[in-house]
Design an enzyme around this catalytic site. Structure first.
Site, PDB file in Angstrom:
ATOM      1  N   ASN A   4     -16.435 -20.479  -2.887  1.00  0.00           N
ATOM      2  CA  ASN A   4     -16.467 -22.728  -2.146  1.00  0.00           C
ATOM      3  C   ASN A   4     -15.472 -23.130  -1.981  1.00  0.00           C
ATOM      4  O   ASN A   4     -14.494 -23.283  -3.694  1.00  0.00           O
ATOM      5  CB  ASN A   4     -17.698 -22.746  -2.951  1.00  0.00           C
ATOM      6  CG  ASN A   4     -18.138 -24.237  -2.794  1.00  0.00           C
ATOM      7  OD1 ASN A   4     -17.430 -24.436  -1.471  1.00  0.00           O
ATOM      8  ND2 ASN A   4     -18.429 -24.592  -3.605  1.00  0.00           N
ATOM      9  N   TRP A   5     -14.679 -23.769  -0.654  1.00  0.00           N
ATOM     10  CA  TRP A   5     -13.256 -23.902  -0.558  1.00  0.00           C
ATOM     11  C   TRP A   5     -13.597 -24.913  -1.130  1.00  0.00           C
ATOM     12  O   TRP A   5     -12.723 -25.828  -0.871  1.00  0.00           O
ATOM     13  CB  TRP A   5     -12.730 -23.546   0.220  1.00  0.00           C
ATOM     14  CG  TRP A   5     -12.542 -22.321   0.577  1.00  0.00           C
ATOM     15  CD1 TRP A   5     -12.980 -20.886  -0.339  1.00  0.00           C
ATOM     16  CD2 TRP A   5     -11.694 -21.407   1.426  1.00  0.00           C
ATOM     17  NE1 TRP A   5     -12.389 -20.317   0.071  1.00  0.00           N
ATOM     18  CE2 TRP A   5     -11.346 -20.068   1.631  1.00  0.00           C
ATOM     19  CE3 TRP A   5     -11.469 -22.205   3.157  1.00  0.00           C
ATOM     20  CZ2 TRP A   5     -11.011 -19.520   2.326  1.00  0.00           C
ATOM     21  CZ3 TRP A   5     -10.782 -21.365   3.975  1.00  0.00           C
ATOM     22  CH2 TRP A   5     -10.160 -19.941   3.203  1.00  0.00           C
ATOM     23  N   LYS A   6     -14.654 -26.028  -1.026  1.00  0.00           N
ATOM     24  CA  LYS A   6     -15.040 -27.224  -0.800  1.00  0.00           C
ATOM     25  C   LYS A   6     -14.733 -28.233  -0.239  1.00  0.00           C
ATOM     26  O   LYS A   6     -14.676 -27.284   1.164  1.00  0.00           O
ATOM     27  CB  LYS A   6     -15.125 -27.630  -2.393  1.00  0.00           C
ATOM     28  CG  LYS A   6     -15.564 -26.714  -3.352  1.00  0.00           C
ATOM     29  CD  LYS A   6     -15.457 -27.147  -5.186  1.00  0.00           C
ATOM     30  CE  LYS A   6     -16.090 -26.256  -6.135  1.00  0.00           C
ATOM     31  NZ  LYS A   6     -16.243 -26.760  -7.655  1.00  0.00           N
ATOM     32  N   HIS A  60     -26.205 -27.394  -4.324  1.00  0.00           N
ATOM     33  CA  HIS A  60     -24.805 -27.411  -5.398  1.00  0.00           C
ATOM     34  C   HIS A  60     -24.965 -28.186  -6.533  1.00  0.00           C
ATOM     35  O   HIS A  60     -25.209 -29.490  -5.583  1.00  0.00           O
ATOM     36  CB  HIS A  60     -23.207 -27.607  -4.247  1.00  0.00           C
ATOM     37  CG  HIS A  60     -22.347 -26.943  -5.362  1.00  0.00           C
ATOM     38  ND1 HIS A  60     -21.961 -27.993  -6.010  1.00  0.00           N
ATOM     39  CD2 HIS A  60     -21.853 -25.675  -5.628  1.00  0.00           C
ATOM     40  CE1 HIS A  60     -20.521 -27.172  -6.896  1.00  0.00           C
ATOM     41  NE2 HIS A  60     -20.314 -25.827  -6.285  1.00  0.00           N
ATOM     42  N   GLU A  78     -22.185 -29.765  -6.903  1.00  0.00           N
ATOM     43  CA  GLU A  78     -22.096 -31.494  -6.609  1.00  0.00           C
ATOM     44  C   GLU A  78     -22.622 -32.364  -5.292  1.00  0.00           C
ATOM     45  O   GLU A  78     -23.092 -33.814  -5.162  1.00  0.00           O
ATOM     46  CB  GLU A  78     -20.849 -31.033  -5.699  1.00  0.00           C
ATOM     47  CG  GLU A  78     -19.494 -30.635  -7.022  1.00  0.00           C
ATOM     48  CD  GLU A  78     -18.184 -29.646  -7.340  1.00  0.00           C
ATOM     49  OE1 GLU A  78     -18.328 -29.954  -5.687  1.00  0.00           O
ATOM     50  OE2 GLU A  78     -17.371 -29.346  -7.744  1.00  0.00           O
ATOM     51  N   GLU A 111     -25.454 -22.092 -11.593  1.00  0.00           N
ATOM     52  CA  GLU A 111     -24.109 -22.649 -12.164  1.00  0.00           C
ATOM     53  C   GLU A 111     -24.263 -23.726 -13.356  1.00  0.00           C
ATOM     54  O   GLU A 111     -24.800 -25.272 -13.066  1.00  0.00           O
ATOM     55  CB  GLU A 111     -22.659 -22.840 -11.042  1.00  0.00           C
ATOM     56  CG  GLU A 111     -23.395 -22.411  -9.899  1.00  0.00           C
ATOM     57  CD  GLU A 111     -22.269 -22.501  -9.469  1.00  0.00           C
ATOM     58  OE1 GLU A 111     -20.742 -21.713  -8.548  1.00  0.00           O
ATOM     59  OE2 GLU A 111     -22.644 -23.952  -7.978  1.00  0.00           O
ATOM     60  N   GLY A 155     -15.608 -26.087 -12.996  1.00  0.00           N
ATOM     61  CA  GLY A 155     -14.258 -26.871 -12.770  1.00  0.00           C
ATOM     62  C   GLY A 155     -13.304 -27.032 -14.026  1.00  0.00           C
ATOM     63  O   GLY A 155     -12.934 -27.804 -13.732  1.00  0.00           O
ATOM     64  N   SER A 172     -16.093 -21.389 -13.642  1.00  0.00           N
ATOM     65  CA  SER A 172     -14.900 -21.541 -13.827  1.00  0.00           C
ATOM     66  C   SER A 172     -14.773 -19.969 -13.956  1.00  0.00           C
ATOM     67  O   SER A 172     -14.341 -19.492 -14.711  1.00  0.00           O
ATOM     68  CB  SER A 172     -15.235 -22.185 -15.351  1.00  0.00           C
ATOM     69  OG  SER A 172     -14.955 -23.967 -15.515  1.00  0.00           O
ATOM     70  N   GLY A 184     -15.243 -21.618  -7.308  1.00  0.00           N
ATOM     71  CA  GLY A 184     -14.841 -22.431  -6.557  1.00  0.00           C
ATOM     72  C   GLY A 184     -13.586 -22.479  -6.379  1.00  0.00           C
ATOM     73  O   GLY A 184     -12.532 -21.838  -5.625  1.00  0.00           O
ATOM     74  N   GLY A 185     -12.307 -23.133  -7.983  1.00  0.00           N
ATOM     75  CA  GLY A 185     -11.101 -23.150  -7.416  1.00  0.00           C
ATOM     76  C   GLY A 185     -10.312 -21.775  -7.682  1.00  0.00           C
ATOM     77  O   GLY A 185      -9.576 -21.798  -6.717  1.00  0.00           O
TER      78      GLY A 185
END
Ligand code: PEP
Length: 243
Positions: free
Chosen positions: A11-13, A97, A99, A167, A173, A205, A226-227
């Site tokens: 997930n590149w966000k 998600h 977010e 998640e 993150g 993470s 993610g990251g």
């Protein structure tokens, strides 16, 4: 992870300009020529769907959107429909998600409508669920996630249209992860609520150092990353950690 093939999804966000996104996609496509035990998916921002899809063509790496609107088209400024994602080459859409649940106020009913939209367009819905830190500390994590599943996953779910991503909000993150026992317990609880054989990913993470231990769990069918998905070598190391 039983006989379910793992899925490692990035997930590149809201990250990446054209040049960065194409370079990252090309690097992933190059690595995907090597043997790997999992399916691979990248979910770039909307502006990069088409160029990333072109860079991934023929690599076997699938393309997904990060969200979709319940409607197929209409006066919804700034939104994107599942049909548009499909038209751009996507096979998957992330919905719910944290977010979006927490910063855009999306409810389980919203996520359910988005899941149905994804199915209408022929996409696999990746339905995200997870508890907050306060909910875990209050001992209600499983109840919260069970309610999210009940409210967010429409009738008609099957192996070909649904992936669940567990998640924990507090793990996204932050560099924090639940214990192995907690991941196992939550995935088993989720598994009792969804069709047999549904892929249940862990997200929060995941990185090249912790991936092998998490992905080795029989209840874990891959990762939503993610990251660490923004660096090809890290994303690939996670993919390579699938048993
Ligand atoms: C995510 O946002 O889906 C996620 C898992 O992020 P990170 O890997 O950066 O915690």
């Amino acid at each position: 992870m039983a006989d379910r093939k793992a899925l490692v999804a990035g997930n590149w966000k809201m990250n990446g300009r054209r040049a960065d996104g194409i370079a990252l996609a090309c690097a992933i496509a190059e690595r995907a020529k090597e043997p790997h035990a999992c399916d691979l998916l990248v979910c770039p921002p909307v502006t990069l769907l088409v160029p990333v899809g072109e860079a991934l063509a023929g690599s076997g790496v699938a393309l997904g959107g990060q969200d979709c609107h319940p409607a197929a088209s209409g006066a919804f400024t700034g939104c994107i429909s599942a049909e548009m994602l499909r038209d751009a080459g996507c096979s998957h859409a992330i919905v719910g998600h944290s977010e979006r649940r927490h910063t855009c106020g999306e409810s389980d009913a919203d996520v359910r409508a988005k899941s149905l939209a994804a199915w209408r367009a022929g996409l696999v819905a990746i339905v995200c669920v997870g508890e907050t830190r306060a909910e875990r500390e209050a001992g209600i994590a499983i109840a919260v996630v069970s309610n999210q599943i009940a409210g967010s996953v429409p009738d008609g779910a099957g192996l070909d249209n649904l992936v669940i991503a567990y998640e924990p909000v507090w793990a996204i993150g932050t560099g924090l992860t639940p214990t192995i026992a907690d991941i196992t317990e939550m995935h088993a609880a989720i598994r009792s609520l969804v069709p047999s054989g549904t892929r249940i990913l862990y997200g929060g993470s995941v990185n090249p150092k912790n991936a092998a231990e998490i992905l080795a769990l029989p209840e874990v069918d891959g990762a939503l990353v993610g990251g660490a998905s923004l660096k090809a070598e890290d994303f690939w190391a996670i993919a390579q950690a699938c048993p």
